[in-house]
Design a protein around this motif. Structure first.
Motif, PDB file in Angstrom:
ATOM      1  N   THR A   1      29.640  39.130  58.271  1.00 25.22           N
ATOM      2  CA  THR A   1      29.343  38.319  59.446  1.00 25.22           C
ATOM      3  C   THR A   1      28.706  36.994  59.038  1.00 25.22           C
ATOM      4  O   THR A   1      27.706  36.969  58.314  1.00 25.22           O
ATOM      5  N   ALA A   2      29.310  35.903  59.475  1.00 21.16           N
ATOM      6  CA  ALA A   2      28.846  34.567  59.089  1.00 21.16           C
ATOM      7  C   ALA A   2      29.723  33.532  59.785  1.00 21.16           C
ATOM      8  O   ALA A   2      30.753  33.867  60.377  1.00 21.16           O
ATOM      9  N   VAL A   3      29.294  32.294  59.688  1.00 18.85           N
ATOM     10  CA  VAL A   3      30.165  31.178  60.044  1.00 18.85           C
ATOM     11  C   VAL A   3      30.939  30.807  58.781  1.00 18.85           C
ATOM     12  O   VAL A   3      30.341  30.594  57.721  1.00 18.85           O
ATOM     13  N   TYR A   4      32.252  30.757  58.895  1.00 27.47           N
ATOM     14  CA  TYR A   4      33.118  30.451  57.769  1.00 27.47           C
ATOM     15  C   TYR A   4      33.578  29.000  57.861  1.00 27.47           C
ATOM     16  O   TYR A   4      34.076  28.559  58.909  1.00 27.47           O
ATOM     17  N   TYR A   5      33.401  28.281  56.764  1.00 28.53           N
ATOM     18  CA  TYR A   5      33.733  26.869  56.703  1.00 28.53           C
ATOM     19  C   TYR A   5      34.865  26.630  55.708  1.00 28.53           C
ATOM     20  O   TYR A   5      34.858  27.172  54.599  1.00 28.53           O
TER      21      TYR A   5
ATOM     22  N   GLY B   1      33.586  24.910  61.163  1.00 30.96           N
ATOM     23  CA  GLY B   1      33.182  26.311  61.035  1.00 30.96           C
ATOM     24  C   GLY B   1      33.773  27.190  62.119  1.00 30.96           C
ATOM     25  O   GLY B   1      34.005  26.744  63.242  1.00 30.96           O
ATOM     26  N   THR B   2      34.001  28.442  61.764  1.00 31.85           N
ATOM     27  CA  THR B   2      34.479  29.429  62.725  1.00 31.85           C
ATOM     28  C   THR B   2      33.669  30.711  62.532  1.00 31.85           C
ATOM     29  O   THR B   2      33.448  31.151  61.405  1.00 31.85           O
ATOM     30  N   GLN B   3      33.213  31.281  63.623  1.00 33.10           N
ATOM     31  CA  GLN B   3      32.350  32.448  63.565  1.00 33.10           C
ATOM     32  C   GLN B   3      33.167  33.716  63.336  1.00 33.10           C
ATOM     33  O   GLN B   3      34.163  33.964  64.026  1.00 33.10           O
ATOM     34  N   VAL B   4      32.728  34.500  62.375  1.00 38.21           N
ATOM     35  CA  VAL B   4      33.282  35.830  62.146  1.00 38.21           C
ATOM     36  C   VAL B   4      32.154  36.835  62.332  1.00 38.21           C
ATOM     37  O   VAL B   4      31.111  36.729  61.671  1.00 38.21           O
ATOM     38  N   THR B   5      32.345  37.758  63.237  1.00 41.51           N
ATOM     39  CA  THR B   5      31.354  38.791  63.493  1.00 41.51           C
ATOM     40  C   THR B   5      31.993  40.153  63.298  1.00 41.51           C
ATOM     41  O   THR B   5      33.027  40.450  63.909  1.00 41.51           O
TER      42      THR B   5
ATOM     43  N   SER C   1      40.584  28.057  62.350  1.00 41.40           N
ATOM     44  CA  SER C   1      40.895  28.966  63.446  1.00 41.40           C
ATOM     45  C   SER C   1      40.992  30.380  62.890  1.00 41.40           C
ATOM     46  O   SER C   1      41.086  30.566  61.673  1.00 41.40           O
ATOM     47  N   GLY C   2      40.956  31.346  63.790  1.00 37.86           N
ATOM     48  CA  GLY C   2      41.156  32.731  63.381  1.00 37.86           C
ATOM     49  C   GLY C   2      39.906  33.582  63.346  1.00 37.86           C
ATOM     50  O   GLY C   2      39.986  34.791  63.087  1.00 37.86           O
ATOM     51  N   GLY C   3      38.758  32.983  63.587  1.00 34.62           N
ATOM     52  CA  GLY C   3      37.542  33.782  63.616  1.00 34.62           C
ATOM     53  C   GLY C   3      37.476  34.626  64.876  1.00 34.62           C
ATOM     54  O   GLY C   3      38.313  34.526  65.763  1.00 34.62           O
TER      55      GLY C   3
ATOM     56  N   ALA D   1      25.586  32.890  56.562  1.00 35.21           N
ATOM     57  CA  ALA D   1      25.008  33.860  57.483  1.00 35.21           C
ATOM     58  C   ALA D   1      23.648  33.351  57.955  1.00 35.21           C
ATOM     59  O   ALA D   1      23.015  32.530  57.262  1.00 35.21           O
ATOM     60  N   PRO D   2      23.175  33.819  59.089  1.00 39.37           N
ATOM     61  CA  PRO D   2      21.873  33.360  59.594  1.00 39.37           C
ATOM     62  C   PRO D   2      20.762  33.578  58.575  1.00 39.37           C
ATOM     63  O   PRO D   2      20.633  34.667  57.994  1.00 39.37           O
TER      64      PRO D   2
END
Length: 121
Positions: A90-94, A114-118, A7-9, A40-41
């Motif tokens: 920026t990435a999905v953090y696992y 995973g949680t998205q951070v942008t 959580s927290g993204g 990241a993508p």
């Protein structure tokens, strides 16, 4: 079975901060190393930070001085405080954890969803 829930993204402006949390639940005797990775993508998943059961930490060069990993063994949780965020963060953090499900057994490697951070510029 063990579950890791991050959580927290979210969306944050460049220069801002985020605190990611990850809680492990289920059949857990103890937890060895824990860590945060990101993807990241179009890029491979990479280690961001890791922390051993003894509290030793390691960081990717890209986050040294900006990131702090910590853990709370009473809560089976690991955290990542990220400051001075950049668009390239920026990435999905696992979340990752190396867990002993029972005494005397081998560890099992678990991942969160995973949680998205942008980070916007």
């Amino acid at each position: 079975q063990v579950q890791l829930v991050e959580s927290g993204g979210g969306l944050v402006q460049a220069g801002g901060s985020l605190r990611l949390s990850c809680a492990a639940s289920g059949s857990i005797f103890s937890i060895n190393a824990m860590g945060w990775y990101r993807q990241a993508p179009g890029k491979q998943r990479e280690l961001v930070a890791a922390i051993t059961s003894g509290g030793s930490t390691a960081y990717a060069d890209s986050v040294k001085g900006r990131g702090t990993i910590s853990r709370d063994d009473a809560k089976n949780s690991v955290y990542l405080q990220m400051n001075s965020l950049k668009p390239e963060d920026t990435a999905v953090y696992y979340c990752n954890a190396d867990i002993f499900p029972f005494p005397g057994g081998l560890t099992v490697d678990y991942w969160g969803q995973g949680t998205q951070v942008t980070v916007s510029s």
